[in-house]
Design a protein around this motif. Structure first.
Motif, PDB file in Angstrom:
ATOM      1  N   GLU A 172       5.567  20.980  26.007  1.00 16.85           N
ATOM      2  CA  GLU A 172       6.964  20.746  25.625  1.00 16.85           C
ATOM      3  C   GLU A 172       7.139  19.401  24.916  1.00 16.85           C
ATOM      4  O   GLU A 172       8.006  19.257  24.059  1.00 16.85           O
ATOM      5  N   GLN A 173       6.323  18.416  25.273  1.00 15.87           N
ATOM      6  CA  GLN A 173       6.400  17.084  24.669  1.00 15.87           C
ATOM      7  C   GLN A 173       5.503  16.957  23.437  1.00 15.87           C
ATOM      8  O   GLN A 173       5.414  15.877  22.846  1.00 15.87           O
ATOM      9  N   ASN A 174       4.817  18.042  23.065  1.00 17.44           N
ATOM     10  CA  ASN A 174       3.866  18.031  21.940  1.00 17.44           C
ATOM     11  C   ASN A 174       2.763  16.995  22.134  1.00 17.44           C
ATOM     12  O   ASN A 174       2.367  16.299  21.199  1.00 17.44           O
ATOM     13  N   ILE A 175       2.281  16.893  23.359  1.00 21.67           N
ATOM     14  CA  ILE A 175       1.183  15.982  23.690  1.00 21.67           C
ATOM     15  C   ILE A 175      -0.103  16.811  23.703  1.00 21.67           C
ATOM     16  O   ILE A 175      -0.211  17.788  24.443  1.00 21.67           O
ATOM     17  N   SER A 176      -1.057  16.410  22.890  1.00 19.77           N
ATOM     18  CA  SER A 176      -2.315  17.152  22.867  1.00 19.77           C
ATOM     19  C   SER A 176      -3.191  16.694  24.032  1.00 19.77           C
ATOM     20  O   SER A 176      -3.174  15.525  24.424  1.00 19.77           O
ATOM     21  N   THR A 225      -5.401  13.809  35.733  1.00 19.76           N
ATOM     22  CA  THR A 225      -5.225  13.530  34.314  1.00 19.76           C
ATOM     23  C   THR A 225      -5.858  12.186  33.977  1.00 19.76           C
ATOM     24  O   THR A 225      -5.584  11.187  34.645  1.00 19.76           O
ATOM     25  N   VAL A 226      -6.712  12.191  32.957  1.00 20.63           N
ATOM     26  CA  VAL A 226      -7.372  10.966  32.503  1.00 20.63           C
ATOM     27  C   VAL A 226      -6.897  10.675  31.086  1.00 20.63           C
ATOM     28  O   VAL A 226      -7.048  11.496  30.185  1.00 20.63           O
ATOM     29  N   ILE A 227      -6.314   9.492  30.903  1.00 24.60           N
ATOM     30  CA  ILE A 227      -5.780   9.087  29.604  1.00 24.60           C
ATOM     31  C   ILE A 227      -6.618   7.931  29.078  1.00 24.60           C
ATOM     32  O   ILE A 227      -6.706   6.883  29.725  1.00 24.60           O
ATOM     33  N   SER A 228      -7.243   8.134  27.931  1.00 29.02           N
ATOM     34  CA  SER A 228      -7.990   7.067  27.262  1.00 29.02           C
ATOM     35  C   SER A 228      -7.144   6.609  26.095  1.00 29.02           C
ATOM     36  O   SER A 228      -6.831   7.390  25.192  1.00 29.02           O
ATOM     37  N   ILE A 229      -6.757   5.335  26.141  1.00 27.90           N
ATOM     38  CA  ILE A 229      -5.858   4.801  25.127  1.00 27.90           C
ATOM     39  C   ILE A 229      -6.201   3.336  24.898  1.00 27.90           C
ATOM     40  O   ILE A 229      -6.468   2.604  25.852  1.00 27.90           O
ATOM     41  N   LYS A 230      -6.212   2.948  23.638  1.00 29.76           N
ATOM     42  CA  LYS A 230      -6.621   1.599  23.276  1.00 29.76           C
ATOM     43  C   LYS A 230      -8.001   1.343  23.873  1.00 29.76           C
ATOM     44  O   LYS A 230      -8.902   2.122  23.659  1.00 29.76           O
ATOM     45  N   ILE A 258       2.734   9.695  33.620  1.00 36.93           N
ATOM     46  CA  ILE A 258       2.038   9.988  32.357  1.00 36.93           C
ATOM     47  C   ILE A 258       2.907   9.565  31.176  1.00 36.93           C
ATOM     48  O   ILE A 258       2.439   8.917  30.248  1.00 36.93           O
ATOM     49  N   ASP A 259       4.184   9.912  31.244  1.00 38.17           N
ATOM     50  CA  ASP A 259       5.126   9.538  30.193  1.00 38.17           C
ATOM     51  C   ASP A 259       5.178   8.021  30.024  1.00 38.17           C
ATOM     52  O   ASP A 259       5.112   7.506  28.907  1.00 38.17           O
ATOM     53  N   ASN A 260       5.273   7.299  31.125  1.00 43.48           N
ATOM     54  CA  ASN A 260       5.327   5.839  31.059  1.00 43.48           C
ATOM     55  C   ASN A 260       4.057   5.250  30.463  1.00 43.48           C
ATOM     56  O   ASN A 260       4.123   4.329  29.653  1.00 43.48           O
ATOM     57  N   ILE A 261       2.910   5.759  30.855  1.00 47.13           N
ATOM     58  CA  ILE A 261       1.642   5.263  30.311  1.00 47.13           C
ATOM     59  C   ILE A 261       1.614   5.444  28.803  1.00 47.13           C
ATOM     60  O   ILE A 261       1.281   4.525  28.054  1.00 47.13           O
ATOM     61  N   LEU A 262       1.984   6.620  28.339  1.00 43.03           N
ATOM     62  CA  LEU A 262       1.943   6.899  26.899  1.00 43.03           C
ATOM     63  C   LEU A 262       2.961   6.067  26.128  1.00 43.03           C
ATOM     64  O   LEU A 262       2.651   5.503  25.082  1.00 43.03           O
ATOM     65  N   ARG A 263       4.173   5.974  26.654  1.00 40.07           N
ATOM     66  CA  ARG A 263       5.207   5.198  25.955  1.00 40.07           C
ATOM     67  C   ARG A 263       4.897   3.705  25.967  1.00 40.07           C
ATOM     68  O   ARG A 263       5.029   3.036  24.943  1.00 40.07           O
ATOM     69  N   TYR A 291       3.377   7.544  21.947  1.00 42.03           N
ATOM     70  CA  TYR A 291       4.387   8.467  21.429  1.00 42.03           C
ATOM     71  C   TYR A 291       5.768   8.034  21.883  1.00 42.03           C
ATOM     72  O   TYR A 291       5.918   7.245  22.802  1.00 42.03           O
ATOM     73  N   ALA A 292       6.738   8.576  21.223  1.00 40.98           N
ATOM     74  CA  ALA A 292       8.137   8.337  21.615  1.00 40.98           C
ATOM     75  C   ALA A 292       8.607   9.587  22.349  1.00 40.98           C
ATOM     76  O   ALA A 292       8.409  10.695  21.861  1.00 40.98           O
TER      77      ALA A 292
END
Length: 89
Positions: free
Chosen positions: A25-29, A56-61, A75-80, A85-86
Protein backbone atom coordinates in the motif's frame (compact mmCIF):
# COMPACT_ATOMS: atom_id res chain seq x y z
CA UNK A 1 17.83 7.29 -1.41
CA UNK A 2 18.74 3.68 -1.91
CA UNK A 3 17.65 1.09 0.59
CA UNK A 4 16.75 -2.59 0.70
CA UNK A 5 14.28 -4.45 2.84
CA UNK A 6 14.09 -8.17 3.55
CA UNK A 7 10.99 -9.52 5.27
CA UNK A 8 11.32 -12.98 6.77
CA UNK A 9 7.94 -14.71 6.76
CA UNK A 10 6.23 -18.07 6.97
CA UNK A 11 3.05 -19.34 5.31
CA UNK A 12 -0.30 -18.66 7.01
CA UNK A 13 1.16 -15.92 9.20
CA UNK A 14 -1.37 -13.11 9.64
CA UNK A 15 1.24 -10.70 11.01
CA UNK A 16 3.42 -11.38 7.97
CA UNK A 17 0.48 -10.65 5.68
CA UNK A 18 -0.14 -7.38 7.56
CA UNK A 19 3.45 -6.21 6.94
CA UNK A 20 3.42 -7.24 3.27
CA UNK A 21 0.04 -5.59 2.63
CA UNK A 22 1.13 -2.37 4.34
CA UNK A 23 4.36 -2.23 2.32
CA UNK A 24 2.46 -2.77 -0.92
CA UNK A 25 0.00 0.00 0.00
CA UNK A 26 2.94 2.35 0.69
CA UNK A 27 4.72 1.32 -2.56
CA UNK A 28 7.72 0.11 -0.56
CA UNK A 29 9.73 -2.52 -2.38
CA UNK A 30 10.92 -5.49 -0.36
CA UNK A 31 12.19 -9.04 -0.73
CA UNK A 32 10.16 -11.74 0.97
CA UNK A 33 12.15 -14.58 2.54
CA UNK A 34 9.99 -17.59 3.42
CA UNK A 35 11.72 -19.41 6.28
CA UNK A 36 9.63 -22.57 5.82
CA UNK A 37 10.03 -23.13 2.08
CA UNK A 38 13.46 -21.56 1.50
CA UNK A 39 16.36 -23.29 3.32
CA UNK A 40 18.73 -20.36 2.69
CA UNK A 41 16.22 -17.92 4.21
CA UNK A 42 15.75 -20.25 7.18
CA UNK A 43 19.51 -20.40 7.74
CA UNK A 44 19.86 -16.61 7.51
CA UNK A 45 16.93 -16.18 9.94
CA UNK A 46 18.53 -18.60 12.41
CA UNK A 47 21.94 -16.95 12.12
CA UNK A 48 20.29 -13.65 13.05
CA UNK A 49 19.15 -15.33 16.27
CA UNK A 50 15.50 -14.76 15.49
CA UNK A 51 12.55 -16.86 16.61
CA UNK A 52 9.56 -14.79 15.51
CA UNK A 53 8.19 -13.60 12.16
CA UNK A 54 7.73 -11.25 10.58
CA UNK A 55 11.32 -10.16 10.95
CA UNK A 56 12.15 -7.13 8.82
CA UNK A 57 15.72 -6.11 8.00
CA UNK A 58 16.26 -2.64 6.55
CA UNK A 59 19.63 -1.77 5.01
CA UNK A 60 19.87 1.96 4.49
CA UNK A 61 22.83 4.29 4.15
CA UNK A 62 25.64 2.66 6.11
CA UNK A 63 23.49 0.80 8.63
CA UNK A 64 21.27 -2.20 9.03
CA UNK A 65 18.20 -1.97 11.26
CA UNK A 66 15.72 -4.67 12.16
CA UNK A 67 12.14 -4.84 13.36
CA UNK A 68 10.52 -7.89 14.93
CA UNK A 69 6.78 -8.25 14.53
CA UNK A 70 4.21 -6.30 12.50
CA UNK A 71 5.39 -2.90 13.73
CA UNK A 72 4.55 -0.73 10.70
CA UNK A 73 5.02 2.48 12.71
CA UNK A 74 8.62 1.59 13.50
CA UNK A 75 9.35 0.63 9.87
CA UNK A 76 7.72 3.85 8.68
CA UNK A 77 9.79 5.92 11.12
CA UNK A 78 13.04 4.23 10.10
CA UNK A 79 12.39 4.89 6.42
CA UNK A 80 11.21 8.48 6.88
CA UNK A 81 13.95 9.46 9.34
CA UNK A 82 16.57 8.14 6.94
CA UNK A 83 15.06 9.91 3.93
CA UNK A 84 14.06 6.72 2.16
CA UNK A 85 10.55 7.88 1.31
CA UNK A 86 7.80 10.29 2.16
CA UNK A 87 4.78 8.70 3.79
CA UNK A 88 1.74 8.44 1.54
CA UNK A 89 -1.09 10.69 2.65
Amino acid sequence: MSYSIDVFTQPNCESCLKIKTWMQEQNISYTEKDIVNDPAANKEFGEAGQKFVPYTVISIKDKTLSVVGPNTKKIDNILRLNGAYAKKR
